[in-house]
Design a protein around this motif. Structure first.
Motif, PDB file in Angstrom:
ATOM      1  N   LEU A 276      14.104 -40.077  32.144  1.00 62.01           N
ATOM      2  CA  LEU A 276      14.913 -39.216  31.273  1.00 62.01           C
ATOM      3  C   LEU A 276      14.231 -37.871  31.077  1.00 62.01           C
ATOM      4  N   ASP A 277      12.917 -37.923  30.962  1.00 67.34           N
ATOM      5  CA  ASP A 277      12.134 -36.724  30.686  1.00 67.34           C
ATOM      6  C   ASP A 277      12.269 -35.665  31.784  1.00 67.34           C
ATOM      7  N   THR A 278      12.587 -36.111  33.022  1.00 69.97           N
ATOM      8  CA  THR A 278      12.696 -35.152  34.129  1.00 69.97           C
ATOM      9  C   THR A 278      14.044 -34.420  34.127  1.00 69.97           C
ATOM     10  N   LEU A 279      15.009 -34.889  33.302  1.00 72.85           N
ATOM     11  CA  LEU A 279      16.346 -34.275  33.310  1.00 72.85           C
ATOM     12  C   LEU A 279      16.338 -32.995  32.475  1.00 72.85           C
ATOM     13  N   SER A 280      17.022 -31.964  32.973  1.00 76.85           N
ATOM     14  CA  SER A 280      16.970 -30.683  32.253  1.00 76.85           C
ATOM     15  C   SER A 280      17.752 -30.723  30.935  1.00 76.85           C
ATOM     16  N   ILE A 281      18.764 -31.612  30.807  1.00 74.96           N
ATOM     17  CA  ILE A 281      19.491 -31.677  29.533  1.00 74.96           C
ATOM     18  C   ILE A 281      18.677 -32.396  28.458  1.00 74.96           C
ATOM     19  N   LYS A 345      22.282 -37.367  36.044  1.00 78.20           N
ATOM     20  CA  LYS A 345      21.903 -36.380  37.075  1.00 78.20           C
ATOM     21  C   LYS A 345      23.129 -35.612  37.539  1.00 78.20           C
ATOM     22  N   THR A 346      24.254 -36.308  37.728  1.00 74.68           N
ATOM     23  CA  THR A 346      25.468 -35.589  38.181  1.00 74.68           C
ATOM     24  C   THR A 346      26.049 -34.740  37.060  1.00 74.68           C
ATOM     25  N   TYR A 347      25.781 -35.124  35.818  1.00 75.68           N
ATOM     26  CA  TYR A 347      26.262 -34.345  34.659  1.00 75.68           C
ATOM     27  C   TYR A 347      25.605 -32.973  34.654  1.00 75.68           C
ATOM     28  N   ILE A 348      24.330 -32.946  35.003  1.00 75.85           N
ATOM     29  CA  ILE A 348      23.615 -31.669  35.044  1.00 75.85           C
ATOM     30  C   ILE A 348      24.183 -30.795  36.171  1.00 75.85           C
ATOM     31  N   ALA A 349      24.489 -31.458  37.307  1.00 74.95           N
ATOM     32  CA  ALA A 349      24.858 -30.712  38.504  1.00 74.95           C
ATOM     33  C   ALA A 349      26.219 -30.011  38.375  1.00 74.95           C
TER      34      ALA A 349
END
Ligand SMILES: *Cc1c(COP(=O)(O)O)cnc(C)c1O
Length: 349
Positions: A276-281, A345-349
């Motif tokens: 989770l920590d690696t996700l930008s959101i 991950k796709t939410y960020i993209a």
């Protein structure tokens, strides 16, 4: 000085408990015509026509061995929620007495207080999610009978410092209720040892989380024999069903399976936190001693709605104090956790 007799409600002190058929005759006989049970049995293949043991002796014996605690210090309830309600009814006069909770925390302490017409004093946790010991003690008044401490805490996931808990136990002359629903996932050990030293402690544990038995409804309270006697007096006589008693006995014979799954959940929790920590959101993943993570994101309601649209349900806790934009995410199986991370991950993209 803490004196149990002084802080219980007067009507509870006077209470003569219900005496069941099995209380009045507890030996063995060939014909039981004393409890108005149905002698033909039920339409099911299993036999459930007899009332269950109101004292749950076999179950308590097994729990006693596992916990290293005498049976007289164990109460069993229809979930921890029943124990919480019974504590209010023993110690708090409706419309008169009060209890202290430390939000953000488990919602049932307040709902149960509301049902019983007990006022609640709210002393927020510190921004570090630790107990604000000084403010708790200055909020105590003559009518404060219960102090609820949840450790590890739901929804923040952290354990409270044991020396803070112990200090409160020594300074507060009411009952300190320590809710350890998530203790099996914690790096910190249980507060059960406090029972040998302090008469004003009640510890709550449950079969709903690490034991994987939320469906059978079984909660435990550990306390002095005096407090357990009072809880037994107040509970409905047959509060733990035959089914629940039998299933819990079977589960207790399979403790290795439970311990293996606890280790697996803790590993998954730590991996999920890293992922989770690696996700930008994701702004922040709070450290957790439980089977869930409190996660601060850029926009909690939007992230929540997005996950719902993908069929993944988490808990939006963003309206709670100190939990701005926070989601509470239960640690799932490896496949479920991967699903969650892939969607995010796709939410960020
Ligand atoms: C889940 C949970 C419980 C369990 O309640 P039961 O009634 O035993 O299912 C108790 N306390 C907290 C803080 C919880 O999160």
């Amino acid at each position: 000085m803490f004196e149990l007799d002084k802080i219980i409600r007067a009507n509870i002190g006077r209470l003569k408990p219900y005496s069941s058929a099995r209380d009045e005759f507890s030996g063995t006989a060939s014909v039981y015509l004393d409890a108005n049970e149905n002698p033909y049995g039920s339409p099911l293949s299993q036999n459930y026509h007899r009332y269950p043991d109101p004292h749950q002796l076999a179950l308590k014996k097994k729990i006693s061995t596992i916990k290293g605690l005498p049976e007289q210090n164990i109460f069993l309830g229809n979930g921890s929620d029943e124990a919480i309600d019974i504590l209010y009814r023993i110690f708090c006069n409706p419309g008169v007495d009060n209890a202290i909770i430390c939000p953000p925390t488990y919602g049932m302490y307040e709902v149960s207080a509301d049902i019983n017409d007990i006022a609640i004093g709210r002393v927020s946790l510190l921004p570090s999610f630790d107990l604000d010991v000084d403010r708790i003690l200055s909020s105590v008044d003559e009518q404060t009978k219960l102090l609820f401490i949840c450790s590890p805490n739901n929804p923040t996931g952290n354990s409270m410092h044991k020396d803070d808990i112990e200090f409160l136990i020594t300074k507060f002359n009411g009952i300190v209720v320590i809710d350890e629903a998530y203790i099996n996932y914690s790096r910190q050990s249980s507060c059960i040892q406090f029972l040998t030293e302090y008469p004003n402690v009640v510890i709550l544990q449950t079969f709903s989380k690490a034991w994987g038995l939320a469906g059978i409804r079984l909660g435990m309270a550990f306390a002095s024999a005096g407090i357990i006697d009072l809880m037994d007096k107040v509970k409905p006589p047959y509060n733990i069903s035959e089914n629940t008693q039998q299933l819990a006995l079977q589960a207790l014979d399979n403790i290795e399976i439970v311990n293996t799954r606890i280790r697996e959940t803790v590993q998954q929790r730590n991996k999920l936190a890293v992922d989770l920590d690696t996700l930008s959101i994701v702004q922040k993943v709070y450290p957790s001693d439980a089977n869930f993570l409190l996660v601060q994101v850029n926009d909690a309601p939007a992230t929540y709605a997005y996950l719902v649209s993908k069929g993944v349900i988490v808990r939006d806790r963003s309206r709670l104090q100190l939990c701005e934009n926070c989601l509470r995410i239960t640690v799932g199986t490896p496949a479920e956790n991967k699903d969650l991370i892939d969607h995010l991950k796709t939410y960020i993209a």
